[in-house]
Scaffold this motif. Structure first.
Motif, PDB file in Angstrom:
ATOM      1  N   PRO A 262       2.821   4.611  -3.153  1.00  0.00           N
ATOM      2  CA  PRO A 262       1.409   4.886  -2.836  1.00  0.00           C
ATOM      3  C   PRO A 262       0.433   4.164  -3.765  1.00  0.00           C
ATOM      4  O   PRO A 262      -0.663   3.785  -3.342  1.00  0.00           O
ATOM      5  N   TYR A 263       0.829   3.961  -5.017  1.00  0.00           N
ATOM      6  CA  TYR A 263      -0.069   3.300  -5.978  1.00  0.00           C
ATOM      7  C   TYR A 263      -0.303   1.848  -5.578  1.00  0.00           C
ATOM      8  O   TYR A 263      -1.443   1.354  -5.599  1.00  0.00           O
ATOM      9  N   PHE A 264       0.742   1.146  -5.189  1.00  0.00           N
ATOM     10  CA  PHE A 264       0.590  -0.241  -4.741  1.00  0.00           C
ATOM     11  C   PHE A 264      -0.086  -0.310  -3.365  1.00  0.00           C
ATOM     12  O   PHE A 264      -0.789  -1.272  -3.061  1.00  0.00           O
ATOM     13  N   HIS A 265       0.157   0.709  -2.552  1.00  0.00           N
ATOM     14  CA  HIS A 265      -0.532   0.761  -1.252  1.00  0.00           C
ATOM     15  C   HIS A 265      -2.042   0.839  -1.454  1.00  0.00           C
ATOM     16  O   HIS A 265      -2.816   0.226  -0.708  1.00  0.00           O
ATOM     17  N   LYS A 266      -2.457   1.553  -2.488  1.00  0.00           N
ATOM     18  CA  LYS A 266      -3.887   1.634  -2.803  1.00  0.00           C
ATOM     19  C   LYS A 266      -4.437   0.271  -3.197  1.00  0.00           C
ATOM     20  O   LYS A 266      -5.594  -0.062  -2.894  1.00  0.00           O
ATOM     21  N   ALA A 267      -3.625  -0.534  -3.853  1.00  0.00           N
ATOM     22  CA  ALA A 267      -4.067  -1.889  -4.208  1.00  0.00           C
ATOM     23  C   ALA A 267      -4.345  -2.719  -2.959  1.00  0.00           C
ATOM     24  O   ALA A 267      -5.294  -3.519  -2.926  1.00  0.00           O
ATOM     25  N   ILE A 268      -3.534  -2.530  -1.917  1.00  0.00           N
ATOM     26  CA  ILE A 268      -3.735  -3.270  -0.662  1.00  0.00           C
ATOM     27  C   ILE A 268      -5.000  -2.785   0.038  1.00  0.00           C
ATOM     28  O   ILE A 268      -5.861  -3.591   0.434  1.00  0.00           O
ATOM     29  N   THR A 269      -5.135  -1.483   0.203  1.00  0.00           N
ATOM     30  CA  THR A 269      -6.288  -0.955   0.933  1.00  0.00           C
ATOM     31  C   THR A 269      -7.591  -1.246   0.197  1.00  0.00           C
ATOM     32  O   THR A 269      -8.628  -1.469   0.832  1.00  0.00           O
ATOM     33  N   THR A 270      -7.556  -1.262  -1.132  1.00  0.00           N
ATOM     34  CA  THR A 270      -8.760  -1.601  -1.885  1.00  0.00           C
ATOM     35  C   THR A 270      -9.161  -3.052  -1.653  1.00  0.00           C
ATOM     36  O   THR A 270     -10.352  -3.380  -1.593  1.00  0.00           O
ATOM     37  N   ALA A 271      -8.175  -3.920  -1.521  1.00  0.00           N
ATOM     38  CA  ALA A 271      -8.475  -5.332  -1.258  1.00  0.00           C
ATOM     39  C   ALA A 271      -9.122  -5.533   0.111  1.00  0.00           C
ATOM     40  O   ALA A 271      -9.854  -6.503   0.324  1.00  0.00           O
ATOM     41  N   TYR A 272      -8.878  -4.611   1.040  1.00  0.00           N
ATOM     42  CA  TYR A 272      -9.442  -4.712   2.394  1.00  0.00           C
ATOM     43  C   TYR A 272     -10.767  -3.958   2.527  1.00  0.00           C
ATOM     44  O   TYR A 272     -11.283  -3.846   3.641  1.00  0.00           O
ATOM     45  N   GLU A 273     -11.287  -3.426   1.436  1.00  0.00           N
ATOM     46  CA  GLU A 273     -12.520  -2.654   1.522  1.00  0.00           C
ATOM     47  C   GLU A 273     -13.652  -3.490   2.106  1.00  0.00           C
ATOM     48  O   GLU A 273     -13.790  -4.678   1.815  1.00  0.00           O
ATOM     49  N   ALA A 320      -5.125  -8.864  -6.485  1.00  0.00           N
ATOM     50  CA  ALA A 320      -5.678 -10.223  -6.536  1.00  0.00           C
ATOM     51  C   ALA A 320      -4.999 -11.142  -5.531  1.00  0.00           C
ATOM     52  O   ALA A 320      -5.659 -11.996  -4.914  1.00  0.00           O
ATOM     53  N   ALA A 321      -3.688 -10.981  -5.349  1.00  0.00           N
ATOM     54  CA  ALA A 321      -2.970 -11.834  -4.395  1.00  0.00           C
ATOM     55  C   ALA A 321      -3.455 -11.608  -2.969  1.00  0.00           C
ATOM     56  O   ALA A 321      -3.645 -12.552  -2.201  1.00  0.00           O
ATOM     57  N   VAL A 322      -3.666 -10.351  -2.609  1.00  0.00           N
ATOM     58  CA  VAL A 322      -4.153 -10.046  -1.263  1.00  0.00           C
ATOM     59  C   VAL A 322      -5.575 -10.554  -1.071  1.00  0.00           C
ATOM     60  O   VAL A 322      -5.909 -11.149  -0.039  1.00  0.00           O
ATOM     61  N   ARG A 323      -6.432 -10.354  -2.072  1.00  0.00           N
ATOM     62  CA  ARG A 323      -7.805 -10.847  -1.983  1.00  0.00           C
ATOM     63  C   ARG A 323      -7.835 -12.367  -1.853  1.00  0.00           C
ATOM     64  O   ARG A 323      -8.625 -12.929  -1.097  1.00  0.00           O
ATOM     65  N   GLU A 324      -6.968 -13.030  -2.591  1.00  0.00           N
ATOM     66  CA  GLU A 324      -6.922 -14.488  -2.521  1.00  0.00           C
ATOM     67  C   GLU A 324      -6.504 -14.966  -1.129  1.00  0.00           C
ATOM     68  O   GLU A 324      -7.090 -15.900  -0.571  1.00  0.00           O
TER      69      GLU A 324
END
Length: 641
Positions: A262-273, A320-324
């Motif tokens: 769930p912690y890494f999932h939050k990193a993905i969803t935050t990148a899609y904000e 950062a990878a997802v945002r990039e």
């Protein structure tokens, strides 16, 4: 006092261990397929009967086992993956705990055929409830052939709590899906009751994702590739438009092992904000390569949870990878002109011919556009209709007369008076100005109402609520919930009277789904056709919609079916129990769009009449209130200063 502590028999201890390892048929499939992968298999076949209750057979072409290894593999804590405690911090294999086969054998009848490449004959072992019934030589192919029969036959309580075949098959498909994504270099086949469900040939990762989730996902994948000293990330994320309200397309893999984080999932969803809706979830298929010494895969019996040593740093790298990748996808490519064959112009050097100079333009300094005659004499041109001097002069004289007097005109006194009536802030709606007009005539003209006409007794507010006066006060109706109630009872009536009418489509619609969604839709096609749909199964994962219920009117049938599938994911159910009632509910909900729809006065009246013809007009199909009446007393309190 006598001693009360005693050692449990192996059979009881194995059954207790089975409670952790073997939760359902999907657990058996997962453990045996992972063992096949560790045995270097390149082809794995799974056969099921009754969703694994009656039979689970896993066949692989891996290394196989010797007769001694085959016998020892069913003992507790017997494994070939680790030898020392330090090996726990360098695990790269799938199964290593040495409890899977012993736990499975404790709650089923199991049979194993196995042969190594160097052996002429293989080994056949039969076990029932942890007891070895027989072991003998047999002719068989290289690899292992595990057959598990009558799961939980000796534990009726556990067998009783298994779900329906459809639900258990779904869990097995999810496990195969996870394993197949992590090992695209291996071919998988899954059969259920002699019907093939998965046929996944050896391929690359992108092709494997397409085979599992349908061709439509191919154009929505964005590659991700980042390598750091802490973690290496590869895989794909979905475009923002591919985000859905339900989960199911989210996959993390650490060293080719599926995990939930769930912690890494939050990193993905935050990148899609700010680029997807708040209630939607993006799709991702991300693979992490991490030093095994920096993670712990042994914190949960099912090995789906992994602890990272430096989670915070990994979180920021993933984000950062997802945002990039999203940034690269949204960048518009720059325009590059083709220079092939273009003439090369050398730059002028200082020591070149001094006679060369920049081009100049001669300007007539005496030109005056207002001296027409002087201009014509110095620059004579052929006289024509356009350049006629007399015509030019006449037009210039008419300019003043054309605009003369306009600045002196006054606004009509009647218009000016009407404007003053609407000067108050917030009174842009003519209806809101009724209380501020002293005479009804201007209001009547503003509302375009003929003398003697009556205003509608309904007020359609914000294209969402319907307000109407009743004896006890003011009734407020939720338009969308009212439509759901009307459609819901209409669908039930069609089933009851068996008079469902299908509106045939001039051009049939084709819908292609992933394997999971296809299986879900296939399970309810018969029931949907009872409601007036005409859906035919064309080929693997492809359906053709020839008709829809006439009660739905104009609606996108593809979007409707996708909505039904999403609702079924949110609310799993047993098909045999209240199938018609459930399908009627999700049809009514998915048929009513979330967007606000403007209705004409006649349509509002018809909706009101249809609602109060229902058996339960005050409650939506999902138990939510459709309307509420505000008493006159509450209105008086609200308006009291």
């Amino acid at each position: 006092m006598s001693d009360i502590i005693q050692l449990l028999p192996d059979s009881v201890a194995n059954q207790i261990a089975a409670g952790e390892v073997v939760q359902r048929p999907a657990s058996v499939v997962k453990e045996m397929v992972e063992n096949a992968i560790d045995a270097n298999a390149t082809k794995i076949t799974i056969n099921l009967k009754d969703a694994g209750r009656t039979l689970i057979q896993v066949i692989d072409n891996g290394d196989g086992m010797s007769p001694t290894d085959a016998r020892l593999s069913f003992e507790r804590h017997a494994t070939s993956k680790i030898k020392l405690a330090e090996d726990l911090y360098a695990i790269r294999s799938m199964g290593f705990r040495g409890e899977a086969l012993a736990s499975i054998a404790a709650v089923s009848e199991i049979e194993l055929k196995t042969r190594k490449e160097t052996d002429e004959l293989g080994t056949l072992i039969s076990i029932q409830a942890s007891e070895v019934v027989s072991q003998e030589e047999v002719v068989c192919e290289q690899g292992c052939n595990f057959t598990v029969k009558n799961l939980f036959y000796n534990i009726p309580a556990r067998r009783k709590f298994l779900k329906s075949d459809r639900a258990e098959l779904k869990h097995i498909m999810i496990e195969i899906q996870r394993i197949a994504l992590a090992h695209s270099q291996i071919s998988f086949r899954l059969y259920h009751n002699d019907t093939i469900i998965y046929d996944l040939p050896k391929s690359n990762l992108r092709k494997r994702i397409v085979n599992l989730h349908g061709k439509n996902i191919n154009q929505n994948l964005i590659p991700v590739e980042v390598e750091t000293s802490i973690i290496k990330i590869t895989g794909y994320i979905g475009q923002p438009k591919f985000a859905r309200k339900t989960s199911g397309d989210q996959f993390f893999f650490a060293n080719q092992r599926f995990m939930k984080h769930p912690y890494f999932h939050k990193a993905i969803t935050t990148a899609y904000e700010n680029i997807i809706a708040n209630d939607t979830i993006p799709a991702y298929f991300l693979f992490f390569e991490v030093d095994p010494a920096n993670i712990d895969v042994n914190i949960h019996p099912t090995k789906t949870e992994i602890k990272f040593e430096d989670e915070k740093s990994a979180w920021h790298i993933i984000h950062a990878a997802v945002r990039e990748s999203l940034g690269k996808f949204n960048i518009v490519p720059s325009i590059e002109f083709d220079q092939a064959g273009a003439m090369e112009i050398p730059a002028l050097l200082e020591n070149e011919d001094p006679s060369m100079s920049s081009p100049t333009i001669e300007v007539d300094q005496t030109y005056n556009p207002f001296e027409v005659q002087h201009h014509i004499e110095n620059h004579p041109r052929p006289t024509n209709q356009i350049n006629n001097p007399q015509r030019f002069e006449n037009n210039r004289q008419n300019w003043g007369s054309l605009y003369s007097g306009i600045e002196k005109e006054k606004v009509n006194e009647e218009i000016e008076a009407n404007l003053e009536a609407f000067e108050m802030e917030g009174m842009d709606n003519p209806i809101a100005n009724i209380a501020f007009n002293e005479t009804p005539e201007p209001v009547q003209q503003t509302l375009n109402m003929e003398e003697g006409s009556q205003m509608s007794k309904f007020l359609h507010l914000k294209n969402r609520y319907i307000l109407t006066p009743v004896k006890s006060g003011l009734m407020v109706i939720d338009q969308r919930k009212a439509q759901q109630r009307i459609l819901y009872e209409g669908f039930l009536q069609l089933i009851k009277t068996q008079q469902s009418v299908s509106q045939q489509q001039l051009f049939p619609h084709t819908i292609e789904l992933g394997l999971m969604d296809s299986e879900m839709l296939h399970s309810v096609v018969t029931e949907l056709n009872k409601f007036g749909f005409d859906i035919q199964y064309a080929e693997q994962n492809v359906f053709v919609i020839h008709g829809i219920p006439s009660i739905l009117g104009k609606i996108n049938p593809v979007g409707l079916l996708e909505g039904i599938i999403e609702e079924m994911k949110l609310r799993p159910f047993d098909i045999k129990e209240e199938m018609n009632n459930y399908v009627a509910k999700i049809l009514a909900k998915t048929s009513c769009s979330n967007r606000k729809i403007s209705l004409k006065d006649q349509e509002v009246q018809q909706l009101f009449n249809d609602l109060f013809c229902c058996m339960h007009p005050t409650i939506s199909p999902w138990g939510e209130p459709v309307l509420k009446i505000m008493p006159v007393e509450d209105l008086e309190k609200f308006l009291k200063l």
